[in-house]
Design a protein around this motif. Structure first.
Motif, PDB file in Angstrom:
ATOM      1  N   LEU A 160       0.825  -1.206   0.000  1.00 50.32           N
ATOM      2  CA  LEU A 160       0.000   0.000   0.000  1.00 50.32           C
ATOM      3  C   LEU A 160       0.862   1.260   0.000  1.00 50.32           C
ATOM      4  O   LEU A 160       0.505   2.266  -0.637  1.00 50.32           O
ATOM      5  CB  LEU A 160      -0.941  -0.006   1.211  1.00 50.32           C
ATOM      6  CG  LEU A 160      -2.162   0.917   1.099  1.00 50.32           C
ATOM      7  CD1 LEU A 160      -3.027   0.514  -0.098  1.00 50.32           C
ATOM      8  CD2 LEU A 160      -2.984   0.874   2.386  1.00 50.32           C
ATOM      9  N   TYR A 163       2.130   1.630  -3.592  1.00 48.57           N
ATOM     10  CA  TYR A 163       0.988   2.006  -4.424  1.00 48.57           C
ATOM     11  C   TYR A 163       0.656   3.483  -4.232  1.00 48.57           C
ATOM     12  O   TYR A 163       0.457   4.227  -5.208  1.00 48.57           O
ATOM     13  CB  TYR A 163      -0.205   1.123  -4.049  1.00 48.57           C
ATOM     14  CG  TYR A 163      -1.459   1.337  -4.858  1.00 48.57           C
ATOM     15  CD1 TYR A 163      -1.610   0.757  -6.108  1.00 48.57           C
ATOM     16  CD2 TYR A 163      -2.514   2.091  -4.350  1.00 48.57           C
ATOM     17  CE1 TYR A 163      -2.776   0.926  -6.847  1.00 48.57           C
ATOM     18  CE2 TYR A 163      -3.682   2.267  -5.075  1.00 48.57           C
ATOM     19  CZ  TYR A 163      -3.810   1.690  -6.322  1.00 48.57           C
ATOM     20  OH  TYR A 163      -4.971   1.863  -7.045  1.00 48.57           O
ATOM     21  N   THR A 164       0.631   3.909  -2.969  1.00 49.07           N
ATOM     22  CA  THR A 164       0.319   5.309  -2.653  1.00 49.07           C
ATOM     23  C   THR A 164       1.381   6.251  -3.205  1.00 49.07           C
ATOM     24  O   THR A 164       1.070   7.259  -3.851  1.00 49.07           O
ATOM     25  CB  THR A 164       0.193   5.486  -1.132  1.00 49.07           C
ATOM     26  OG1 THR A 164      -0.879   4.665  -0.646  1.00 49.07           O
ATOM     27  CG2 THR A 164      -0.070   6.938  -0.768  1.00 49.07           C
ATOM     28  N   SER A 185      -6.897   2.903 -11.865  1.00 49.36           N
ATOM     29  CA  SER A 185      -6.213   2.543 -10.627  1.00 49.36           C
ATOM     30  C   SER A 185      -5.218   1.389 -10.789  1.00 49.36           C
ATOM     31  O   SER A 185      -4.086   1.466 -10.310  1.00 49.36           O
ATOM     32  CB  SER A 185      -7.227   2.203  -9.534  1.00 49.36           C
ATOM     33  OG  SER A 185      -8.050   1.110  -9.918  1.00 49.36           O
ATOM     34  N   GLU A 206      -9.897  -1.473  -1.041  1.00 47.67           N
ATOM     35  CA  GLU A 206      -8.862  -0.627  -0.451  1.00 47.67           C
ATOM     36  C   GLU A 206      -7.974  -0.007  -1.521  1.00 47.67           C
ATOM     37  O   GLU A 206      -7.601   1.169  -1.434  1.00 47.67           O
ATOM     38  CB  GLU A 206      -8.030  -1.436   0.541  1.00 47.67           C
ATOM     39  CG  GLU A 206      -7.053  -0.585   1.337  1.00 47.67           C
ATOM     40  CD  GLU A 206      -6.380  -1.343   2.456  1.00 47.67           C
ATOM     41  OE1 GLU A 206      -5.795  -0.693   3.354  1.00 47.67           O
ATOM     42  OE2 GLU A 206      -6.422  -2.597   2.455  1.00 47.67           O
ATOM     43  N   THR A 209     -10.128   2.777  -3.316  1.00 49.73           N
ATOM     44  CA  THR A 209     -10.391   3.954  -2.479  1.00 49.73           C
ATOM     45  C   THR A 209      -9.102   4.713  -2.173  1.00 49.73           C
ATOM     46  O   THR A 209      -9.112   5.952  -2.076  1.00 49.73           O
ATOM     47  CB  THR A 209     -11.110   3.550  -1.181  1.00 49.73           C
ATOM     48  OG1 THR A 209     -10.355   2.542  -0.500  1.00 49.73           O
ATOM     49  CG2 THR A 209     -12.501   3.021  -1.469  1.00 49.73           C
ATOM     50  N   THR A 210      -7.990   3.996  -2.023  1.00 46.29           N
ATOM     51  CA  THR A 210      -6.701   4.671  -1.831  1.00 46.29           C
ATOM     52  C   THR A 210      -6.341   5.474  -3.074  1.00 46.29           C
ATOM     53  O   THR A 210      -5.917   6.637  -2.985  1.00 46.29           O
ATOM     54  CB  THR A 210      -5.600   3.645  -1.514  1.00 46.29           C
ATOM     55  OG1 THR A 210      -5.920   2.965  -0.301  1.00 46.29           O
ATOM     56  CG2 THR A 210      -4.248   4.319  -1.387  1.00 46.29           C
ATOM     57  N   SER A 213      -8.498   8.666  -3.134  1.00 42.86           N
ATOM     58  CA  SER A 213      -8.118   9.704  -2.171  1.00 42.86           C
ATOM     59  C   SER A 213      -6.781  10.350  -2.526  1.00 42.86           C
ATOM     60  O   SER A 213      -6.606  11.567  -2.394  1.00 42.86           O
ATOM     61  CB  SER A 213      -8.074   9.132  -0.750  1.00 42.86           C
ATOM     62  OG  SER A 213      -7.090   8.121  -0.644  1.00 42.86           O
ATOM     63  N   VAL A 214      -5.831   9.541  -3.014  1.00 40.60           N
ATOM     64  CA  VAL A 214      -4.522  10.072  -3.376  1.00 40.60           C
ATOM     65  C   VAL A 214      -4.642  11.051  -4.538  1.00 40.60           C
ATOM     66  O   VAL A 214      -4.089  12.156  -4.511  1.00 40.60           O
ATOM     67  CB  VAL A 214      -3.553   8.921  -3.733  1.00 40.60           C
ATOM     68  CG1 VAL A 214      -2.306   9.451  -4.428  1.00 40.60           C
ATOM     69  CG2 VAL A 214      -3.165   8.141  -2.482  1.00 40.60           C
TER      70      VAL A 214
END
Length: 577
Positions: A160, A163-164, A185, A206, A209-210, A213-214
């Motif tokens: 994560l 990914y972020t 995504s 997850e 949605t991540t 938001s990012v």
């Protein structure tokens, strides 16, 4: 989260009753009704999302390029992308380009995961070229899905974090690009070592949605940029679609786009289990899938893209799916996607539109695809008429799939047209070619195609029918090993459709033990130039040692030939019946 116009996904879903009629109307009416319903709910932004995605039709994938694993974009055999290439592609009628990108191999170590600025600049250069030429562009996270994202169950926080960090850098780089640039995504995500469907759904939600938001946090053009989110694996089944619907409802953002991929009913797509034709079951799989995507998304004001489509057999080798059956599939796919308001993006790894010659490797395939963007084309039950060599032909009948058109004439490629009532007759959907006409067309008596008939309809692209002279094929006995048995074959103008393999008790032999019919260009491969049929290791690895196997070869002319395999250890003997 941009919902300033007061529109929510929950409000959108209340419009489904108003859209029910659109599901049975024309393609343009279905999309217009979805946009109108969204506007009536008070959201110009959501209407714009539907408009943007509708305007992306038709789309094309720059495959095997920036997602290639290796030194650079040429690692998988394609040339460097040029501005001239995009201009040529634009002339083919495409309005959007999906650019798959694998980022992880161009990143530094944790915790920053800094993207190589040279690579990032190259992606931006190519994106800017495409945008400047008027394309809508979609960039994604592609090969990363099977390189490191899949490890999320065991390395949740590390995956994560990468990914972020990756999406933060992508979003910042393209923050001020026009809204014709979309982000996706992740491509065909899956998870190794998960506990099952429930955990898969949680992790998929997850990731999406991540991503959301990012990107939204970077502001600028990303505040309302269209964000594309896939189902798990980009698979269009009910459970996975339900999971994405739930994610969209929770995000409550009118600028989201759903993504699935479609490569047809799997046995047909790879020529397995006897699915050699675009039959009723294969067509039903397509309609059921597109109905499902339409009902879940488009009918509720949410745009949807088929981010990749094609046939898996295209990569197996030539002839895996017969040409005419391929064309019928593509004609129907284009029609039904329009009917259901779905934007389609052809997967092309360089084998469809040649990036060196800037020409289509199969012009008939392109003609059929392009025709399907705006209307329907007539097709037929076959594109092959087999005439036995050395015998007086009989009348031949073909069933026409008129698809709302009518047959207007039949031309002979390179010669005069046929005369209706003399050379052929039409009764309803049955076309009959006169025996005397077939005799004239096959007068040379050379094995193979002697003439090509071009069936012209009142709309759409013509349908080609090959008039083929043939003799019964001949298989010759051979010896080999379980690494490879090469069967000398005189095809005599005929072509192979499929192969069946059984043990003495009739049970399936070889790979895919649930079916007696084996996979074309995997368990067996014909070579018409060399005059051989090869059975490779992939076939013998799943054959019981020492057991006799009976092969039945099915040819498109209707001929069936049997062949017996015996052996011990690695030695194999093949005997013609």
């Amino acid at each position: 989260m941009p919902s300033s116009a007061g529109f929510t996904r929950r409000q959108a879903m209340t419009t489904s009753a108003a859209l029910a009629a659109a599901a049975l109307s024309t393609p343009s009416a279905a999309q217009a009704a979805a946009r109108s319903a969204a506007r009536s709910a008070g959201s110009a932004a959501s209407a714009s999302a539907l408009d943007v995605v509708a305007d992306m039709q038709p789309g094309w994938n720059l495959g095997n390029t920036f997602e290639a694993i290796g030194a650079d974009e040429t690692a998988w055999g394609n040339p460097r992308v040029t501005r001239a290439f995009f201009r040529r592609l634009k002339a083919q009628g495409f309005r959007s380009i999906r650019i798959p990108v694998t980022w992880g191999q161009h990143e530094g170590p944790a915790p920053a995961y800094t993207l190589d600025p040279v690579f990032l600049a190259r992606i931006k250069e190519v994106v800017d070229w495409a945008l400047a030429d008027g394309f809508h562009v979609l960039i994604n996270m592609h090969g990363d899905a099977w390189q490191w994202v899949l490890n999320m169950p065991a390395r949740h926080d590390a995956v994560l974090a990468q990914y972020t960090a990756t999406w933060q850098q992508i979003a910042a780089t393209f923050r001020d690009e026009s809204r014709r640039l979309l982000f996706e995504s992740v491509n065909e995500p899956f998870f190794n070592g998960s506990s099952g469907d429930e955990q898969n759904a949680v992790l998929m939600n997850e990731l999406n949605t991540t991503f959301h938001s990012v990107v939204r946090a970077t502001g600028g053009g990303n505040a309302d940029r269209l964000l594309v989110m896939p189902t798990l694996g980009d698979t269009p089944d009910q459970a996975k679609i339900d999971g994405l619907v739930a994610t969209f409802a929770a995000l409550d953002d009118p600028n989201l786009v759903a993504s699935v991929h479609y490569y047809s009913f799997w046995p047909f797509s790879v020529n397995l289990a006897g699915y050699t034709t675009f039959n009723a079951a294969t067509q039903q799989d397509l309609t059921d899938t597109f109905d499902l995507v339409h009902k879940a998304f488009v009918a509720n004001g949410i745009p949807a893209v088929v981010g990749e489509y094609g046939l898996l057999g295209w990569d197996s080798g030539p002839g895996t799916v017969e040409e005419g059956e391929t064309l019928k599939y593509l004609e129907y796919l284009g029609h039904y996607a329009r009917y259901r308001g779905l934007t389609t993006m052809l997967w092309d790894n360089g084998s469809r539109f040649n990036r060196r010659t800037l020409q289509w490797n199969d012009p008939s395939l392109y003609a059929q695809i392009r025709s399907s963007w705006t209307g329907r084309s007539g097709t037929a039950s076959t594109d092959q008429l087999f005439v036995p060599r050395g015998r007086t032909p009989a009348d031949a009948t073909i069933t026409l799939n008129l698809n709302g058109t009518r047959l207007t004439r039949i031309d002979v490629v390179g010669a005069r047209h046929l005369v209706r009532g003399v050379d052929y007759t039409v009764s309803g959907s049955t076309l009959t070619i006169a025996a005397a006409t077939l005799g004239r067309l096959t007068a040379s008596q050379e094995h193979g195609t002697n003439a090509v008939l071009s069936l012209r309809f009142s709309d759409g692209t013509p349908w080609a029918v090959n008039v083929i002279t043939y003799d019964k094929p001949v298989l010759t006995s051979a010896t080999g090993t379980t690494a490879s048995l090469v069967i000398p074959t005189a095809f005599n103008g005929d072509k192979l459709a499929t192969m069946e393999a059984v043990y003495a008790d009739g049970s399936p032999a070889g790979p895919q033990s649930w079916t007696t019919y084996k996979q074309f260009n995997v368990a067996f491969t014909p070579d018409y130039t060399a005059g051989t049929i090869t059975l490779p290791t992939a076939f013998f690895s799943d054959v019981t040692d020492g057991a006799a196997v009976t092969l039945t070869f099915y040819f498109w002319s209707g001929t069936r030939l049997t062949y017996t395999l015996t052996g011990s250890g690695t030695a194999v003997t093949g005997t013609s019946a």
